[in-house]
Scaffold this motif. Structure first.
Motif, PDB file in Angstrom:
ATOM      1  N   ILE A 103       0.836  -1.207   0.000  1.00 56.02           N
ATOM      2  CA  ILE A 103       0.000   0.000   0.000  1.00 56.02           C
ATOM      3  C   ILE A 103       0.867   1.252   0.000  1.00 56.02           C
ATOM      4  O   ILE A 103       0.577   2.229  -0.703  1.00 56.02           O
ATOM      5  CB  ILE A 103      -0.963  -0.027   1.203  1.00 56.02           C
ATOM      6  CG1 ILE A 103      -2.048  -1.081   0.968  1.00 56.02           C
ATOM      7  CG2 ILE A 103      -1.599   1.340   1.432  1.00 56.02           C
ATOM      8  CD1 ILE A 103      -2.932  -1.345   2.187  1.00 56.02           C
ATOM      9  N   GLY A 159       0.702   4.096  -2.848  1.00 51.92           N
ATOM     10  CA  GLY A 159       0.439   5.477  -2.479  1.00 51.92           C
ATOM     11  C   GLY A 159       1.555   6.410  -2.897  1.00 51.92           C
ATOM     12  O   GLY A 159       1.306   7.543  -3.321  1.00 51.92           O
ATOM     13  N   ILE A 198      -7.921  10.824  -8.902  1.00 51.58           N
ATOM     14  CA  ILE A 198      -6.831  10.085  -9.523  1.00 51.58           C
ATOM     15  C   ILE A 198      -7.253   9.608 -10.910  1.00 51.58           C
ATOM     16  O   ILE A 198      -6.502   9.707 -11.883  1.00 51.58           O
ATOM     17  CB  ILE A 198      -6.421   8.890  -8.638  1.00 51.58           C
ATOM     18  CG1 ILE A 198      -5.800   9.398  -7.339  1.00 51.58           C
ATOM     19  CG2 ILE A 198      -5.451   7.969  -9.372  1.00 51.58           C
ATOM     20  CD1 ILE A 198      -5.540   8.319  -6.315  1.00 51.58           C
ATOM     21  N   VAL A 231      -6.995  18.537  -9.243  1.00 48.96           N
ATOM     22  CA  VAL A 231      -6.604  17.306  -8.565  1.00 48.96           C
ATOM     23  C   VAL A 231      -5.441  17.579  -7.621  1.00 48.96           C
ATOM     24  O   VAL A 231      -5.428  17.125  -6.469  1.00 48.96           O
ATOM     25  CB  VAL A 231      -6.244  16.218  -9.597  1.00 48.96           C
ATOM     26  CG1 VAL A 231      -5.676  14.991  -8.901  1.00 48.96           C
ATOM     27  CG2 VAL A 231      -7.467  15.856 -10.419  1.00 48.96           C
ATOM     28  N   ARG A 232      -4.465  18.317  -8.115  1.00 42.46           N
ATOM     29  CA  ARG A 232      -3.305  18.618  -7.278  1.00 42.46           C
ATOM     30  C   ARG A 232      -3.734  19.385  -6.025  1.00 42.46           C
ATOM     31  O   ARG A 232      -3.263  19.110  -4.919  1.00 42.46           O
ATOM     32  CB  ARG A 232      -2.307  19.443  -8.113  1.00 42.46           C
ATOM     33  CG  ARG A 232      -0.926  19.498  -7.564  1.00 42.46           C
ATOM     34  CD  ARG A 232       0.046  20.014  -8.606  1.00 42.46           C
ATOM     35  NE  ARG A 232       0.399  19.002  -9.599  1.00 42.46           N
ATOM     36  CZ  ARG A 232       1.205  19.222 -10.632  1.00 42.46           C
ATOM     37  NH1 ARG A 232       1.723  20.424 -10.832  1.00 42.46           N
ATOM     38  NH2 ARG A 232       1.483  18.247 -11.484  1.00 42.46           N
ATOM     39  N   LYS A 281      -5.503  17.032  -3.482  1.00 45.34           N
ATOM     40  CA  LYS A 281      -4.575  16.192  -2.719  1.00 45.34           C
ATOM     41  C   LYS A 281      -3.784  17.038  -1.734  1.00 45.34           C
ATOM     42  O   LYS A 281      -3.501  16.598  -0.602  1.00 45.34           O
ATOM     43  CB  LYS A 281      -3.629  15.464  -3.680  1.00 45.34           C
ATOM     44  CG  LYS A 281      -4.339  14.473  -4.608  1.00 45.34           C
ATOM     45  CD  LYS A 281      -5.140  13.447  -3.835  1.00 45.34           C
ATOM     46  CE  LYS A 281      -5.735  12.372  -4.741  1.00 45.34           C
ATOM     47  NZ  LYS A 281      -6.647  11.479  -4.009  1.00 45.34           N
ATOM     48  N   GLN A 299      -3.571  16.682   2.397  1.00 44.78           N
ATOM     49  CA  GLN A 299      -2.305  16.611   3.127  1.00 44.78           C
ATOM     50  C   GLN A 299      -2.249  17.681   4.220  1.00 44.78           C
ATOM     51  O   GLN A 299      -1.742  17.426   5.321  1.00 44.78           O
ATOM     52  CB  GLN A 299      -1.126  16.747   2.155  1.00 44.78           C
ATOM     53  CG  GLN A 299      -0.886  15.465   1.366  1.00 44.78           C
ATOM     54  CD  GLN A 299      -0.063  15.664   0.110  1.00 44.78           C
ATOM     55  OE1 GLN A 299       0.432  16.758  -0.165  1.00 44.78           O
ATOM     56  NE2 GLN A 299       0.075  14.612  -0.686  1.00 44.78           N
ATOM     57  N   ALA A 346       2.806  13.068   5.968  1.00 36.35           N
ATOM     58  CA  ALA A 346       2.971  12.574   4.603  1.00 36.35           C
ATOM     59  C   ALA A 346       2.811  11.059   4.562  1.00 36.35           C
ATOM     60  O   ALA A 346       2.239  10.516   3.606  1.00 36.35           O
ATOM     61  CB  ALA A 346       4.339  12.980   4.064  1.00 36.35           C
ATOM     62  N   GLN A 347       3.281  10.391   5.592  1.00 35.89           N
ATOM     63  CA  GLN A 347       3.172   8.926   5.615  1.00 35.89           C
ATOM     64  C   GLN A 347       1.710   8.486   5.696  1.00 35.89           C
ATOM     65  O   GLN A 347       1.298   7.547   5.000  1.00 35.89           O
ATOM     66  CB  GLN A 347       3.966   8.379   6.806  1.00 35.89           C
ATOM     67  CG  GLN A 347       5.465   8.680   6.706  1.00 35.89           C
ATOM     68  CD  GLN A 347       6.244   8.213   7.920  1.00 35.89           C
ATOM     69  OE1 GLN A 347       5.674   7.702   8.879  1.00 35.89           O
ATOM     70  NE2 GLN A 347       7.561   8.391   7.883  1.00 35.89           N
ATOM     71  N   ILE A 406       0.094   9.064   2.317  1.00 38.05           N
ATOM     72  CA  ILE A 406       0.503   8.050   1.331  1.00 38.05           C
ATOM     73  C   ILE A 406      -0.260   6.748   1.567  1.00 38.05           C
ATOM     74  O   ILE A 406      -0.708   6.092   0.608  1.00 38.05           O
ATOM     75  CB  ILE A 406       2.033   7.840   1.395  1.00 38.05           C
ATOM     76  CG1 ILE A 406       2.751   9.051   0.799  1.00 38.05           C
ATOM     77  CG2 ILE A 406       2.437   6.562   0.668  1.00 38.05           C
ATOM     78  CD1 ILE A 406       4.261   9.045   1.007  1.00 38.05           C
ATOM     79  N   LEU A 407      -0.440   6.389   2.828  1.00 37.15           N
ATOM     80  CA  LEU A 407      -1.224   5.179   3.125  1.00 37.15           C
ATOM     81  C   LEU A 407      -2.654   5.318   2.593  1.00 37.15           C
ATOM     82  O   LEU A 407      -3.218   4.379   2.024  1.00 37.15           O
ATOM     83  CB  LEU A 407      -1.249   4.923   4.632  1.00 37.15           C
ATOM     84  CG  LEU A 407      -0.017   4.271   5.249  1.00 37.15           C
ATOM     85  CD1 LEU A 407      -0.133   4.262   6.763  1.00 37.15           C
ATOM     86  CD2 LEU A 407       0.166   2.842   4.719  1.00 37.15           C
ATOM     87  N   GLU A 423      -3.730   7.190   0.098  1.00 39.83           N
ATOM     88  CA  GLU A 423      -3.719   7.110  -1.366  1.00 39.83           C
ATOM     89  C   GLU A 423      -3.545   5.666  -1.833  1.00 39.83           C
ATOM     90  O   GLU A 423      -4.247   5.191  -2.732  1.00 39.83           O
ATOM     91  CB  GLU A 423      -2.585   7.966  -1.946  1.00 39.83           C
ATOM     92  CG  GLU A 423      -2.673   9.448  -1.663  1.00 39.83           C
ATOM     93  CD  GLU A 423      -3.865  10.097  -2.328  1.00 39.83           C
ATOM     94  OE1 GLU A 423      -4.451   9.484  -3.245  1.00 39.83           O
ATOM     95  OE2 GLU A 423      -4.230  11.204  -1.914  1.00 39.83           O
ATOM     96  N   GLY A 424      -2.608   4.990  -1.229  1.00 38.62           N
ATOM     97  CA  GLY A 424      -2.342   3.610  -1.621  1.00 38.62           C
ATOM     98  C   GLY A 424      -3.538   2.709  -1.368  1.00 38.62           C
ATOM     99  O   GLY A 424      -3.830   1.814  -2.162  1.00 38.62           O
ATOM    100  N   ALA A 425      -4.235   2.946  -0.269  1.00 37.14           N
ATOM    101  CA  ALA A 425      -5.411   2.123   0.021  1.00 37.14           C
ATOM    102  C   ALA A 425      -6.473   2.314  -1.066  1.00 37.14           C
ATOM    103  O   ALA A 425      -7.127   1.346  -1.484  1.00 37.14           O
ATOM    104  CB  ALA A 425      -5.973   2.498   1.397  1.00 37.14           C
ATOM    105  N   ALA A 458      -4.327  -0.464   5.827  1.00 39.78           N
ATOM    106  CA  ALA A 458      -3.697   0.854   5.947  1.00 39.78           C
ATOM    107  C   ALA A 458      -3.928   1.435   7.341  1.00 39.78           C
ATOM    108  O   ALA A 458      -3.053   2.097   7.908  1.00 39.78           O
ATOM    109  CB  ALA A 458      -4.260   1.796   4.875  1.00 39.78           C
TER     110      ALA A 458
END
Lengths: 186, 186
Positions: free
Chosen positions: A152, A156, B105, B122-123, B126, B130, B148-149, B152-153, B155-157, B173
């Motif tokens: 993940i 991300g 995304i 979009v930018r 996001k 943050q 930030a971590q 990122i989690l 987004e990745g999820a 996540a």
DNA sequence: TACGATAGAGAACGGTCGTTCTCAATGCAA
DNA sequence: TTGCATTGAGAACGACCGTTCTCTATCGTA
């Protein structure tokens, strides 16, 4: 006439660059022809349709991803470092001038509706990466859930870096991965 | 004739559902007309172009995201729980039948090339998320990099859940976020 | 040199899309 | 009721795309 293999490579490379930079639907076959220097007739003798060309481009991306991850891991001494090598690979990739996010994620978002092959290919690519991480996690002796967490973070980082247009997400994700690995091994 | 505000809402809602399910480029204005029950002429009097309609759809998504995150955070007692509430919100979203990844995304991947407004929107979305996480992290007294971590989690999820077609990435996540928060506060 | 197969360049075709236009129907003002 | 502005439905338009076809030039072979 140039060799079939050479022509095929030229077409896939040109299509990859154009699709990745502008999106698949935004690039016409005429643009691929011009960039590749291969006639439309030839392109359609090598690939039966644009969808087939997209599939070939994704296969090329898959090979590049696997080779890059493997090369990065080969430079790592320990299993822990092999896991973190994923983020070193991402860091180098994010700094490339033409980085524009994960080609699989981009293709999925754009094409999943009308092209089931793309959905299957993207899903398989992500599943393969998760298996790769899971193998490393098992080798490290860490609990299984760590693998999904690492994957993940990698996903991300890719979307964050793509949208922000900056590479620092790789380092941030790497730092998070270090904390997660250490906690899992404690 | 129905009210301008009502017609506008109907058009944006119909377009949102169609764009999100099939992609923006795969949906014609005729389909939006049919789904919204509003004539093409009326649509073009409300929105000067399809791009403007896309912008309105993204604005609607932005408001929904903010409201969902705020509602989830409102149910949390501590700052730590407010951070984790992000992943509870994601978990509920991933389980909705029509979940198909992050609309921002998806839009970025599909349209960034020919539509600079989309890239900027979009930018900014996001970046706003943050900042939201960064404020919570500061309130929790944790070091800044944690923000930030966490982002990122999240987004990745979203991409992981979308591509896998399963919701478990939210819980994975969330578990990672717990470890990172605890480590940052230790 | 003559010939037949093949390749490339690009025109052509059928379809679709975003956008505009036509025209008949409707509702309101006087 | 009459006339006018406005609306909705959908046809029309111009552009573009994926794919196929035409035609000319080239090349290997006898």
């Amino acid at each position: 006439m140039i060799d079939d293999t050479v022509a095929r490579t030229q077409v896939v490379e040109a299509a990859d660059q154009l699709f990745y930079a502008h999106g698949v639907q935004a690039v016409g076959m005429d643009a691929v022809r011009t960039a590749a220097g291969v006639s439309l007739k030839r392109i359609y003798s090598l690939f039966p349709s644009k969808d087939a060309l997209v599939a070939a481009v994704l296969e090329r991306r898959r090979a590049q991803w696997n080779a890059g991850i493997a090369a990065s891991a080969a430079r790592a001494a320990t299993v822990r470092e092999k896991i973190l090598a994923v983020f070193d690979f991402l860091d180098a990739w994010f700094r490339e001038a033409d980085f524009n996010g994960c080609a699989f994620i981009n293709a999925y978002g754009e094409l999943h509706d009308g092209n089931p092959d793309v959905t299957r290919t993207v899903r398989e690519q992500k599943a393969a990466f998760q298996r790769y991480v899971a193998d490393l996690v098992r080798d490290a002796g860490a609990p299984e859930p760590l693998a999904a967490q690492i994957a993940i973070l990698a996903e991300g980082a890719q979307t964050t870096a793509a949208i922000a247009g900056t590479p620092e997400a790789a380092g941030q994700a790497r730092a998070a991965a270090e904390v997660l690995i250490d906690a899992a091994l404690a």
